[in-house]
Write a protein that holds these residues in place. Structure first.
Motif, PDB file in Angstrom:
ATOM      1  N   ALA A   1      -2.218  -7.160  -0.387  1.00  0.00           N
ATOM      2  CA  ALA A   1      -1.905  -7.375   0.943  1.00  0.00           C
ATOM      3  C   ALA A   1      -2.974  -7.066   2.037  1.00  0.00           C
ATOM      4  N   VAL A   2      -3.531  -5.945   1.844  1.00  0.00           N
ATOM      5  CA  VAL A   2      -4.543  -5.620   2.719  1.00  0.00           C
ATOM      6  C   VAL A   2      -5.688  -6.360   2.577  1.00  0.00           C
TER       7      VAL A   2
ATOM      8  N   ALA B   1       3.299  -4.306  -0.963  1.00  0.00           N
ATOM      9  CA  ALA B   1       2.836  -5.545  -0.056  1.00  0.00           C
ATOM     10  C   ALA B   1       3.296  -5.453   1.240  1.00  0.00           C
ATOM     11  N   LEU B   2       4.700  -5.200   1.413  1.00  0.00           N
ATOM     12  CA  LEU B   2       5.442  -5.124   2.575  1.00  0.00           C
ATOM     13  C   LEU B   2       4.644  -4.153   3.490  1.00  0.00           C
TER      14      LEU B   2
ATOM     15  N   THR C   1       1.147  -4.850   4.822  1.00  0.00           N
ATOM     16  CA  THR C   1       1.117  -5.824   5.834  1.00  0.00           C
ATOM     17  C   THR C   1       1.581  -5.109   6.873  1.00  0.00           C
TER      18      THR C   1
ATOM     19  N   LEU D   1      -7.325 -10.618  10.883  1.00  0.00           N
ATOM     20  CA  LEU D   1      -6.387  -9.790  11.127  1.00  0.00           C
ATOM     21  C   LEU D   1      -7.250  -8.390  11.333  1.00  0.00           C
TER      22      LEU D   1
ATOM     23  N   LEU E   1      -4.865 -10.049   3.982  1.00  0.00           N
ATOM     24  CA  LEU E   1      -5.070 -10.238   5.450  1.00  0.00           C
ATOM     25  C   LEU E   1      -6.436  -9.695   6.154  1.00  0.00           C
ATOM     26  N   SER E   2      -7.208  -9.301   5.360  1.00  0.00           N
ATOM     27  CA  SER E   2      -8.621  -9.077   6.021  1.00  0.00           C
ATOM     28  C   SER E   2      -9.557 -10.423   5.985  1.00  0.00           C
TER      29      SER E   2
ATOM     30  N   SER F   1      -0.896  -2.837   8.331  1.00  0.00           N
ATOM     31  CA  SER F   1      -2.300  -3.377   8.648  1.00  0.00           C
ATOM     32  C   SER F   1      -1.949  -3.852  10.399  1.00  0.00           C
ATOM     33  N   LEU F   2      -0.486  -4.216  10.487  1.00  0.00           N
ATOM     34  CA  LEU F   2      -0.207  -4.769  11.956  1.00  0.00           C
ATOM     35  C   LEU F   2      -0.127  -3.477  12.818  1.00  0.00           C
TER      36      LEU F   2
ATOM     37  N   TRP G   1      -0.150  -2.921  -2.132  1.00  0.00           N
ATOM     38  CA  TRP G   1      -0.669  -2.473  -0.970  1.00  0.00           C
ATOM     39  C   TRP G   1      -2.121  -3.083  -0.621  1.00  0.00           C
TER      40      TRP G   1
END
Length: 147
Positions: A101-102, A49-50, A53, A115, A105-106, A56-57, A98
């Motif tokens: 999180a992606v 997850a980290l 994230t 994001l 965030l979408s 993604s950034l 992973w």
């Protein structure tokens, strides 16, 4: 040659491979208890997850090199999970974190903020990361030398 290998090969008998736990102990790796294995999987889920994230950034911030850096970070996580646990479940745990999180965030907010903008870089990051996770999960185990 009068060593034990030459006698075994001369007689036609091949030595039986050592059990997996004995091979791990012979190479300095103690087999993990089931509770410790589940802790590893939970840690890999959080690390996934980290990394998802952060990737993604980074991939959106510094487009060409950020995308490469995000995919390299994901590759390091998935391959490291495979080597650390020695099985596909470790890659699945890291890949699950992973992907979670992606995907989270979408999703856009009701105000329209999101994001991911839906461009080429975001799609390459999403599909490339999933492809790398599948490749790491389906890799052959490294060959362990016998004692």
């Amino acid at each position: 040659m009068t060593g034990p290998r030459s006698r075994a090969s001369a007689s036609g008998a091949t030595p039986a491979p050592a059990p997996r736990s004995a091979r791990g102990a012979a190479h300095g790796h103690a087999p993990l208890a089931p509770a410790a294995r589940y802790v590893w999987y939970a840690v890999l889920l959080v690390l996934g997850a980290l990394v998802g994230t952060a990737g993604s950034l980074v991939q959106a911030a510094w487009f060409p090199l950020g995308l490469l850096l995000a995919l390299l970070g994901s590759t390091a996580l998935f391959y490291g999970a495979r080597r650390a646990t020695g099985n596909q479940i470790g890659v699945a745990a890291a890949g699950g974190g992973w992907l979670l999180a992606v995907v989270l965030l979408s999703f856009g907010r009701p105000e329209g903020d999101g994001l991911f903008g839906g461009g080429l870089g975001e799609m390459v990051f999403l599909l490339g990361g999933m492809a790398i996770a599948v490749m790491c999960a389906t890799m052959h185990r490294p060959v362990q030398p016998t004692a």
